[in-house]
Design an enzyme around this catalytic site. Sequence first.
Site, short mmCIF file in Angstrom:
data_model
loop_
_atom_site.label_atom_id
_atom_site.label_comp_id
_atom_site.label_asym_id
_atom_site.label_seq_id
_atom_site.Cartn_x
_atom_site.Cartn_y
_atom_site.Cartn_z
N TYR A 69 0.79 -1.23 0.00
CA TYR A 69 0.00 0.00 0.00
C TYR A 69 0.82 1.28 0.00
O TYR A 69 0.31 2.32 0.38
CB TYR A 69 -0.94 0.00 1.20
CG TYR A 69 -1.93 -1.13 1.19
CD1 TYR A 69 -2.80 -1.31 0.12
CD2 TYR A 69 -2.00 -2.03 2.24
CE1 TYR A 69 -3.71 -2.35 0.11
CE2 TYR A 69 -2.90 -3.07 2.24
CZ TYR A 69 -3.76 -3.24 1.17
OH TYR A 69 -4.66 -4.27 1.16
N SER A 136 -3.86 -6.51 8.03
CA SER A 136 -4.53 -7.00 6.83
C SER A 136 -3.54 -7.68 5.89
O SER A 136 -2.92 -8.67 6.25
CB SER A 136 -5.28 -5.85 6.14
OG SER A 136 -6.16 -6.33 5.16
N TYR A 137 -3.33 -7.12 4.69
CA TYR A 137 -2.39 -7.72 3.74
C TYR A 137 -1.01 -7.81 4.37
O TYR A 137 -0.34 -8.84 4.29
CB TYR A 137 -2.35 -6.89 2.46
CG TYR A 137 -1.68 -7.55 1.28
CD1 TYR A 137 -0.34 -7.92 1.30
CD2 TYR A 137 -2.40 -7.78 0.11
CE1 TYR A 137 0.27 -8.52 0.21
CE2 TYR A 137 -1.79 -8.37 -1.00
CZ TYR A 137 -0.46 -8.73 -0.94
OH TYR A 137 0.14 -9.31 -2.04
N TRP A 181 -12.96 -8.97 -4.90
CA TRP A 181 -13.24 -8.46 -6.25
C TRP A 181 -13.10 -6.94 -6.22
O TRP A 181 -12.48 -6.33 -7.09
CB TRP A 181 -14.66 -8.87 -6.66
CG TRP A 181 -15.12 -8.33 -7.97
CD1 TRP A 181 -14.98 -8.90 -9.20
CD2 TRP A 181 -15.81 -7.09 -8.19
NE1 TRP A 181 -15.55 -8.09 -10.18
CE2 TRP A 181 -16.06 -6.98 -9.57
CE3 TRP A 181 -16.25 -6.06 -7.35
CZ2 TRP A 181 -16.72 -5.89 -10.13
CZ3 TRP A 181 -16.90 -4.97 -7.91
CH2 TRP A 181 -17.12 -4.90 -9.28
N ASP A 275 -14.50 -8.21 12.27
CA ASP A 275 -13.46 -8.11 11.23
C ASP A 275 -13.57 -9.26 10.24
O ASP A 275 -14.00 -10.37 10.58
CB ASP A 275 -12.07 -8.12 11.84
CG ASP A 275 -10.99 -8.02 10.76
OD1 ASP A 275 -11.05 -7.06 9.98
OD2 ASP A 275 -10.16 -8.93 10.66
N HIS A 305 -12.44 -3.85 10.70
CA HIS A 305 -11.10 -4.03 10.17
C HIS A 305 -10.18 -2.85 10.47
O HIS A 305 -10.45 -1.71 10.09
CB HIS A 305 -11.20 -4.22 8.66
CG HIS A 305 -9.97 -4.79 8.02
ND1 HIS A 305 -9.49 -6.05 8.31
CD2 HIS A 305 -9.12 -4.28 7.11
CE1 HIS A 305 -8.42 -6.29 7.60
NE2 HIS A 305 -8.16 -5.23 6.87
#
Length: 623
Positions: A69, A136-137, A181, A275, A305
Amino acid sequence: MRTMHHWVLLITLCLTSGAYSHADDYVVEKDIMVPMRDGIRLATDVYRPAQDGKPVDEALPVILSRLPYNKNGQVTAAKYFAANGYVFVAQDTRGRYKSEGVWHMLSDDGPDGVDCAAWIGKQPWSNGKIGMIGTSYYGGTQHSMALAGAPELTTVIPVDAMSNMGRQSLRNAGAFELRFWNWIFLNAGRGSRASHDPGTVEVLKEMADQRFAYLENFPTRRGQTPLRLAPEYEDWLLTAMESGPDDEFWSAVNIVEDPEKYKDIPVYLVSGWYDSWGGNNTANFMALSKTIKGPVFMIMGPWIHGQQAAYAHGDVTFGKEAAIADQWAWRKEWYDRWLKGIDNSVGKSGLFKTPVRIFVMGTGDGTKDEKGRLKHGGYWRSENDWPLARTEYTDFYLQPDGNLSTAKSEEEKAVTQFQFDPKNPVPTIGGNISSGNDILLQGARNQKGGPHVWNFKAPIPISARNDVLVFQSEPLEEDLEVTGEIEVKLFASSSAVDTDFTAKLIDVYPSSTDWPAGFDLNIGDGIVRGRFRESLKKEVLMNPGETYEFTIRLYPTSNVFKKGHRIRVDISSSNYPRFDVNPNTGEPLNRHRRTEVATQTIFHDASHPSRIILPVIPTTPAK
């Protein structure tokens, strides 16, 4: 010691190349291109503690953030940790922003993480100990590096971290979570290789802006949208949406099946009841705490989240005590213990008193706060295990008359039918969401439509829909705490060869002065795709009209259903756009051209005891 020549050289670099900048308490070197084993170079920033604008001449522990990010966004964290005696390293993952190579979803982050750690370990400013940070990622990149066994990795704090992607939270019991998506449509033109071309960026931005139109024209097909201009993103998305079984495609961060591969280091797992990765967080705790010495700690709050500093979301507030206000101090406490050997609160008090820390929701007074939110409330509690050892798993049966009761139905044959039309799916109103970005509502919500729900604008309760079967208890005679993992065992048949069944647990508030119509609060939900009813590993289509037992795994929770409230379970066949809609045709996943209306039959008799299994906590210890 640094020589005068060294400082002259450093100042010269600052003035001529722009590689260095500094403040009074830190110095940063930007865009170091660190080579990986295959020659690809990853852009890396190094923040070092400084005195009078000069880096401290000492080998220190390192806090590492590997993220897709943009590493430039790590400045606040970097400054904090540099000011507290750590070197902070931020790295763009492969194929993202200034790093070279082609992006792949987490599959490169094990070996790349090992190579990055090896490079850090060789630097004069590093003492060879690395703690990782990220949500997260880039919580997932921590897990990747731990599974790869990087020698320098000393501890991790994965927050709301990606893992077990073929099990839940991405490919969920066979269904696909459409938030990913959405993530691809948004990120294919942000920081990608394709984003380096201004014309391509404009096309991909237009595509992202038209996501609602693309949703209405599902399924997304290879080569038929502007996503083809970012081929690695198109390839991952379409392969993910076509890959239902929990197989090699989803194996990049599979902790539940491979806990023995995880490096034996202290691990602090962080997530929330609302989350998107909450279910995998508790699953990882159960797997790792039995496999490695760690120690393994876990905290679960009432959060959505990445919002551990917040105490309210959606339509609900949990009270200010639900928030961890200082997002850096609690992390520093953990790092100080394991990277610096400081004897502090870890294992003794506060967030770290016991291996498990949970927020028990639902003890508020149920009135409105000043912003019109439901005061659901709750409190923190320390526990030694998960699931809790004192749990009493209790069956609540779906009754033929719509009741929900601990008494098993004695009827010989009882069914309820509804029709599921894929062209008119049940709308998503809150839940375990991330990357929702306009198409999804997050968190705790009154299960009622309105202008805030783009696909259910009428101000009517979701229970009014004909394709939602509602089963609810009588008003409770006393408080009932439900804390743990939750499953629905559903006996059902369908006229289709493949279909979905969904379940949602709801805390039903009675009518009150502030809430004349009551308040239907979502607690957790889940889904199962018919072709994966037997196993997540293989597809087996159904025989129309044949009765099967389906297991629907809801997300874990901790909630007190208060006296006078009702426990409610909603059964349906869609929850959109939280999950992709099953066309009911049995065609290959994401390659259908048709849809069919399915007649769904739910059984709730003595021979087919459809039920929700609630982890009831019989007594609550003192706070």
